[in-house]
Design a protein around this motif. Structure first.
Motif, short mmCIF file in Angstrom:
data_model
loop_
_atom_site.label_atom_id
_atom_site.label_comp_id
_atom_site.label_asym_id
_atom_site.label_seq_id
_atom_site.Cartn_x
_atom_site.Cartn_y
_atom_site.Cartn_z
N ALA A 1 -14.98 19.49 -10.59
CA ALA A 1 -14.63 18.53 -11.63
C ALA A 1 -14.44 17.13 -11.07
O ALA A 1 -14.71 16.14 -11.75
CB ALA A 1 -13.36 18.98 -12.36
N LEU A 2 -13.97 17.05 -9.82
CA LEU A 2 -13.69 15.76 -9.21
C LEU A 2 -14.32 15.69 -7.83
O LEU A 2 -14.43 16.69 -7.13
CB LEU A 2 -12.17 15.55 -9.09
N THR A 3 -14.70 14.49 -7.45
CA THR A 3 -15.23 14.28 -6.10
C THR A 3 -14.07 14.24 -5.11
O THR A 3 -12.91 14.00 -5.51
CB THR A 3 -16.01 12.96 -6.02
N PRO A 4 -14.32 14.43 -3.83
CA PRO A 4 -13.24 14.31 -2.84
C PRO A 4 -12.55 12.95 -2.90
O PRO A 4 -11.33 12.85 -2.71
CB PRO A 4 -13.97 14.50 -1.51
N GLU A 5 -13.32 11.90 -3.19
CA GLU A 5 -12.74 10.55 -3.27
C GLU A 5 -11.78 10.45 -4.47
O GLU A 5 -10.70 9.84 -4.35
CB GLU A 5 -13.84 9.51 -3.39
N GLN A 6 -12.18 11.05 -5.61
CA GLN A 6 -11.31 11.02 -6.78
C GLN A 6 -10.03 11.81 -6.53
O GLN A 6 -8.94 11.37 -6.90
CB GLN A 6 -12.05 11.59 -7.98
N LYS A 7 -10.17 12.96 -5.89
CA LYS A 7 -8.99 13.77 -5.58
C LYS A 7 -8.02 13.01 -4.68
O LYS A 7 -6.80 13.06 -4.87
CB LYS A 7 -9.41 15.08 -4.92
N GLN A 8 -8.57 12.30 -3.71
CA GLN A 8 -7.72 11.55 -2.79
C GLN A 8 -7.01 10.42 -3.51
O GLN A 8 -5.82 10.15 -3.27
CB GLN A 8 -8.55 10.99 -1.63
N GLU A 9 -7.72 9.74 -4.41
CA GLU A 9 -7.10 8.65 -5.17
C GLU A 9 -5.96 9.18 -6.04
O GLU A 9 -4.88 8.59 -6.11
CB GLU A 9 -8.14 7.94 -6.04
N LEU A 10 -6.20 10.31 -6.71
CA LEU A 10 -5.18 10.90 -7.56
C LEU A 10 -3.95 11.31 -6.74
O LEU A 10 -2.81 11.07 -7.14
CB LEU A 10 -5.74 12.13 -8.28
N ALA A 11 -4.20 11.91 -5.59
CA ALA A 11 -3.09 12.34 -4.73
C ALA A 11 -2.27 11.15 -4.25
O ALA A 11 -1.04 11.20 -4.21
CB ALA A 11 -3.63 13.13 -3.54
N THR A 12 -2.95 10.08 -3.89
CA THR A 12 -2.26 8.88 -3.41
C THR A 12 -1.38 8.29 -4.50
O THR A 12 -0.23 7.91 -4.25
CB THR A 12 -3.28 7.83 -2.95
N ILE A 13 -1.91 8.23 -5.73
CA ILE A 13 -1.13 7.69 -6.86
C ILE A 13 0.10 8.55 -7.11
O ILE A 13 1.22 8.05 -7.27
CB ILE A 13 -2.00 7.60 -8.12
N ALA A 14 -0.10 9.87 -7.16
CA ALA A 14 1.01 10.78 -7.42
C ALA A 14 2.08 10.67 -6.36
O ALA A 14 3.28 10.65 -6.66
CB ALA A 14 0.49 12.22 -7.51
N GLN A 15 1.68 10.58 -5.11
CA GLN A 15 2.64 10.49 -4.01
C GLN A 15 3.44 9.19 -4.07
O GLN A 15 4.63 9.16 -3.74
CB GLN A 15 1.92 10.61 -2.67
#
Length: 211
Positions: free
Chosen positions: A7-21
């Protein structure tokens, strides 16, 4: 069998994780400044102020320009649609004001609760139609994450299985859409309703937040 498509690219997953953190970093919390035009009327009327766009802007500006002592405590600020496009007295858009103090910008994207047929006064939340387009636009306009609110009626006989399944499905669809809309991170919230609502604030229904 065709393998599932990510559903998401590795780059999208990393961006989401960074925002959440960043939002949930130690010592930080979320400032909810997303009252609707109707809801904020109660706050303004309590101090004798008229519910005008300028007064709403002024009230939000008081929150967003508080002195630097609050900066270490705010990980993100949730805005109402109107507020996302308003500016401070110095001409800076509110998203810029919030970022300058170290916070991320959130946006309320649901369109309120409506009755859920087949239940005893329970509700579901509307706003999925057109959500992909709205989230993509909000991302372009400066939002980092989105908020969606569902309400569960807490009593001896509720929430019903139907209400739980319906609201869980709505939250899951919201989360999926937000995360595909240019990596707009999502915050999902269950809110208690009913005479037992206060006691439910410790339940999984209220504490369930997804990013």
């Amino acid at each position: 069998m065709t393998p599932p498509v990510a559903a998401l690219t590795p780059e999208q997953k990393q961006e989401l994780a960074t925002i959440a953190q960043r939002i949930v970093a130690p010592g930080k919390g979320i400032l909810a400044a997303d009252e609707s035009t109707g809801s904020i009327a109660k706050r303004l009327s309590s101090v004798g102020a008229e519910n005008t766009e300028e007064n709403r802007r002024w009230y939000r500006q008081l929150l967003f320009t508080a002195d630097a002592r609050v900066d270490p405590c705010i990980g993100g600020v949730i805005l109402f649609h109107e507020t996302l496009y308003q500016k401070a007295d110095d001409g800076r858009p509110f998203p810029q004001v919030i970022r300058a103090k170290g916070g991320l910008v959130g946006i309320k994207v649901d369109k309120g609760v409506v009755p859920l047929a087949g239940t005893n006064g329970e509700t579901t939340t509307q706003g999925l139609d057109g959500l992909m387009e709205r989230c993509a636009q909000y991302k372009k306009d400066g939002a980092d994450f989105a908020k969606w609110r569902c309400v569960l009626k807490i009593s001896a006989n509720t929430p019903s299985r139907l209400a739980v399944l319906e609201n869980a499905n709505v939250l899951a669809r919201y989360a999926s859409i937000c995360q595909q809309a240019n990596s707009l991170a999502c915050q999902g919230k269950y809110t208690p309703s009913g005479s037992a609502g206060a006691a439910a604030t410790e339940s999984l229904f209220v504490s369930n937040h997804a990013y």
